[in-house]
Design a protein around this motif. Structure first.
Motif, PDB file in Angstrom:
ATOM      1  N   UNK A  42       0.906  -1.201   0.128  1.00  0.00           N
ATOM      2  CA  UNK A  42       0.056   0.032  -0.074  1.00  0.00           C
ATOM      3  C   UNK A  42       1.005   1.259   0.022  1.00  0.00           C
ATOM      4  N   UNK A  43       0.636   2.197  -0.921  1.00  0.00           N
ATOM      5  CA  UNK A  43       1.711   3.295  -1.233  1.00  0.00           C
ATOM      6  C   UNK A  43       0.864   4.500  -1.264  1.00  0.00           C
ATOM      7  N   UNK A  44      -0.322   4.960  -0.271  1.00  0.00           N
ATOM      8  CA  UNK A  44      -1.043   6.176  -0.514  1.00  0.00           C
ATOM      9  C   UNK A  44      -0.321   7.481  -0.641  1.00  0.00           C
ATOM     10  N   UNK A  45      -1.060   8.186  -1.412  1.00  0.00           N
ATOM     11  CA  UNK A  45      -0.594   9.549  -1.215  1.00  0.00           C
ATOM     12  C   UNK A  45      -0.894  10.489  -2.906  1.00  0.00           C
ATOM     13  N   UNK A  46      -0.222   9.400  -3.528  1.00  0.00           N
ATOM     14  CA  UNK A  46      -0.585   9.995  -5.058  1.00  0.00           C
ATOM     15  C   UNK A  46      -2.362   9.858  -5.258  1.00  0.00           C
ATOM     16  N   UNK A  47      -2.831   8.769  -4.846  1.00  0.00           N
ATOM     17  CA  UNK A  47      -4.299   8.634  -4.598  1.00  0.00           C
ATOM     18  C   UNK A  47      -4.232   7.681  -3.283  1.00  0.00           C
ATOM     19  N   UNK A  48      -5.499   7.558  -2.761  1.00  0.00           N
ATOM     20  CA  UNK A  48      -5.596   6.892  -1.322  1.00  0.00           C
ATOM     21  C   UNK A  48      -5.375   5.556  -1.600  1.00  0.00           C
ATOM     22  N   UNK A  49      -5.785   4.877  -2.818  1.00  0.00           N
ATOM     23  CA  UNK A  49      -5.737   3.566  -3.143  1.00  0.00           C
ATOM     24  C   UNK A  49      -4.409   3.215  -3.887  1.00  0.00           C
ATOM     25  N   UNK A  74      12.542  10.717  -8.747  1.00  0.00           N
ATOM     26  CA  UNK A  74      11.592  12.047  -7.752  1.00  0.00           C
ATOM     27  C   UNK A  74      10.390  11.437  -7.286  1.00  0.00           C
ATOM     28  N   UNK A  75       9.671  12.034  -6.297  1.00  0.00           N
ATOM     29  CA  UNK A  75       8.500  11.943  -5.979  1.00  0.00           C
ATOM     30  C   UNK A  75       7.592  12.026  -6.973  1.00  0.00           C
ATOM     31  N   UNK A  84       1.732  11.871   2.832  1.00  0.00           N
ATOM     32  CA  UNK A  84       1.676  10.446   2.587  1.00  0.00           C
ATOM     33  C   UNK A  84       2.393   9.774   1.572  1.00  0.00           C
ATOM     34  N   UNK A  85       2.400  10.591   0.563  1.00  0.00           N
ATOM     35  CA  UNK A  85       3.111   9.930  -0.741  1.00  0.00           C
ATOM     36  C   UNK A  85       4.577  10.038  -0.393  1.00  0.00           C
ATOM     37  N   UNK A 120      14.618   9.324  -1.612  1.00  0.00           N
ATOM     38  CA  UNK A 120      13.606   9.385  -0.727  1.00  0.00           C
ATOM     39  C   UNK A 120      14.158  10.349   0.496  1.00  0.00           C
ATOM     40  N   UNK A 121      15.594  10.221   0.826  1.00  0.00           N
ATOM     41  CA  UNK A 121      15.995  10.904   1.903  1.00  0.00           C
ATOM     42  C   UNK A 121      15.984  12.431   1.550  1.00  0.00           C
ATOM     43  N   UNK A 122      16.203  12.852   0.363  1.00  0.00           N
ATOM     44  CA  UNK A 122      16.462  14.298  -0.301  1.00  0.00           C
ATOM     45  C   UNK A 122      14.774  14.676  -0.469  1.00  0.00           C
ATOM     46  N   UNK A 123      14.016  14.029  -0.456  1.00  0.00           N
ATOM     47  CA  UNK A 123      12.299  14.578  -0.726  1.00  0.00           C
ATOM     48  C   UNK A 123      11.848  15.211   0.798  1.00  0.00           C
ATOM     49  N   UNK A 124      11.622  16.479   0.548  1.00  0.00           N
ATOM     50  CA  UNK A 124      10.760  17.145   1.668  1.00  0.00           C
ATOM     51  C   UNK A 124       9.630  16.747   1.853  1.00  0.00           C
ATOM     52  N   UNK A 125       9.126  16.387   3.162  1.00  0.00           N
ATOM     53  CA  UNK A 125       7.585  16.309   3.366  1.00  0.00           C
ATOM     54  C   UNK A 125       6.756  17.308   2.878  1.00  0.00           C
TER      55      UNK A 125
END
Length: 125
Positions: A42-49, A74-75, A84-85, A120-125
């Motif tokens: 499960x990898x929510x964020x782009x969409x919930x599902x 990149x994200x 969440x993404x 992933x480490x360089x991607x700000x929340x």
């Protein structure tokens, strides 16, 4: 990303798509019955599902739209929940695959785990 925000600020809207028939509901960790063990992540964020598919026996990860390889890793963009993404991207990077396939961009076949971890480490929340 800074360039994402202005799109919404200028009133960009996306029409709602009609519902899609669901053949099988999936949950995190479900076995999919192929590839010597393919599992739903499960990898929510782009969409919930949003989901990814992980084949740990082969070191392969299909990230869907969670991660993009259009230039540097990149994200994925146009997320409904950026926080969440980012969490999902970090979780996928933690799987340390040797090969990753993305919804956008070419597969990554060399130095994949360190490249995903770095992105992933360089991607700000």
């Amino acid at each position: 990303l800074d360039w994402e925000l202005p799109l919404y600020a200028h009133g960009l809207t996306v029409p709602e798509a009609p519902p899609t028939r669901v053949d099988r509901e999936l949950a995190d960790g479900d076995a999919l019955g192929f590839g010597d063990g393919a599992y739903v992540v499960h990898a929510p964020g782009h969409t919930d599902g949003s989901i990814a598919v992980h084949l740990p026996q082969h070191g392969v990860l299909f990230t869907g739209d969670c991660v993009a390889a259009v230039g540097p890793l990149m994200l994925g963009v146009f997320n409904v929940d950026r926080g969440r993404a980012v969490e999902s991207m970090r979780r996928l990077a933690g799987l340390a695959p040797s090969l990753a396939c993305f919804g956008h961009g070419d597969p990554l076949t060399a130095d994949t785990a360190p490249a995903l971890a770095k992105a992933a480490a360089e991607t700000p929340a």
